[in-house]
Motif scaffolding. Structure first.
Motif, PDB file in Angstrom:
ATOM      1  N   ILE A 112       0.869  -1.165   0.000  1.00 13.94           N
ATOM      2  CA  ILE A 112       0.000   0.000   0.000  1.00 13.94           C
ATOM      3  C   ILE A 112       0.913   1.224   0.000  1.00 13.94           C
ATOM      4  N   THR A 113       0.838   2.025  -1.045  1.00 14.38           N
ATOM      5  CA  THR A 113       1.651   3.233  -1.135  1.00 14.38           C
ATOM      6  C   THR A 113       0.907   4.372  -0.455  1.00 14.38           C
ATOM      7  N   VAL A 114       1.605   5.072   0.439  1.00 10.49           N
ATOM      8  CA  VAL A 114       0.996   6.139   1.233  1.00 10.49           C
ATOM      9  C   VAL A 114       1.896   7.373   1.232  1.00 10.49           C
ATOM     10  N   ASN A 115       1.318   8.519   1.534  1.00 13.59           N
ATOM     11  CA  ASN A 115       2.104   9.760   1.613  1.00 13.59           C
ATOM     12  C   ASN A 115       2.813   9.913   2.947  1.00 13.59           C
ATOM     13  N   ASP A 116       2.148   9.536   4.021  1.00 14.63           N
ATOM     14  CA  ASP A 116       2.660   9.752   5.367  1.00 14.63           C
ATOM     15  C   ASP A 116       2.481   8.456   6.158  1.00 14.63           C
ATOM     16  N   LEU A 117       3.595   7.818   6.506  1.00 11.60           N
ATOM     17  CA  LEU A 117       3.507   6.521   7.196  1.00 11.60           C
ATOM     18  C   LEU A 117       2.792   6.621   8.536  1.00 11.60           C
ATOM     19  N   ASP A 118       3.092   7.631   9.323  1.00 11.83           N
ATOM     20  CA  ASP A 118       2.474   7.714  10.645  1.00 11.83           C
ATOM     21  C   ASP A 118       0.970   7.979  10.566  1.00 11.83           C
ATOM     22  N   GLU A 119       0.558   8.847   9.653  1.00 10.45           N
ATOM     23  CA  GLU A 119      -0.866   9.121   9.468  1.00 10.45           C
ATOM     24  C   GLU A 119      -1.595   7.862   8.977  1.00 10.45           C
ATOM     25  N   SER A 120      -0.981   7.157   8.043  1.00 14.88           N
ATOM     26  CA  SER A 120      -1.587   5.940   7.517  1.00 14.88           C
ATOM     27  C   SER A 120      -1.581   4.819   8.548  1.00 14.88           C
TER      28      SER A 120
END
Length: 133
Positions: A10-18
């Motif tokens: 899963i590609t995400v912009n912000d690891l902590d938010e995701s």
């Protein structure tokens, strides 16, 4: 020969938010949180599927600059493949995800092809669907 799925990206912009979304809202457990060469990957899983892990990473993690840039553009457009989860209580899942502030794309309905489902966007814009088991 016996083949089974072990990891899905899963590609995400912000690891902590995701991570907060997938762990705290959906209830997935963190299996690994790994850093290497300035990059970070987090794997999550469900007790219901102990051999399957979802890997969260940012577009440039482990990729060339050009490939990471291209993936980032697709992520921003919301053009990456959707995720489909199965739940035994669609209404409760819908309410919990909606209460988290996730963007609702579709309230629970019965689809013409059979399943009852709903859809949201995760914090990075990925479409996440939930089907009633």
């Amino acid at each position: 020969m016996n083949i089974s799925l072990q990891y899905s990206q899963i590609t995400v912009n912000d690891l902590d938010e995701s991570l907060a979304f997938y762990r705290d809202v959906l209830g997935l457990e963190v299996r690994n949180d790994v850093g290497s060469d300035g990059q970070r990957w987090v794997t999550l899983g469900s007790a219901a599927q102990p051999d399957l892990e979802l890997v969260l990473s940012v577009p440039h993690a482990g990729r060339s600059q050009d490939d990471g840039d291209a993936l980032q553009q697709l992520l921003v457009k919301g053009a990456l493949p959707i995720l489909v989860f199965r739940t035994d209580d669609l209404d409760a899942t819908f309410e919990a995800v909606r209460a988290s502030g996730a963007e609702v794309l579709q309230e629970p309905i019965v689809q013409p092809w059979g399943p009852r489902d709903c859809a949201f966007r995760d914090p990075s814009g990925n479409m996440v669907r939930f089907n009633q088991a």
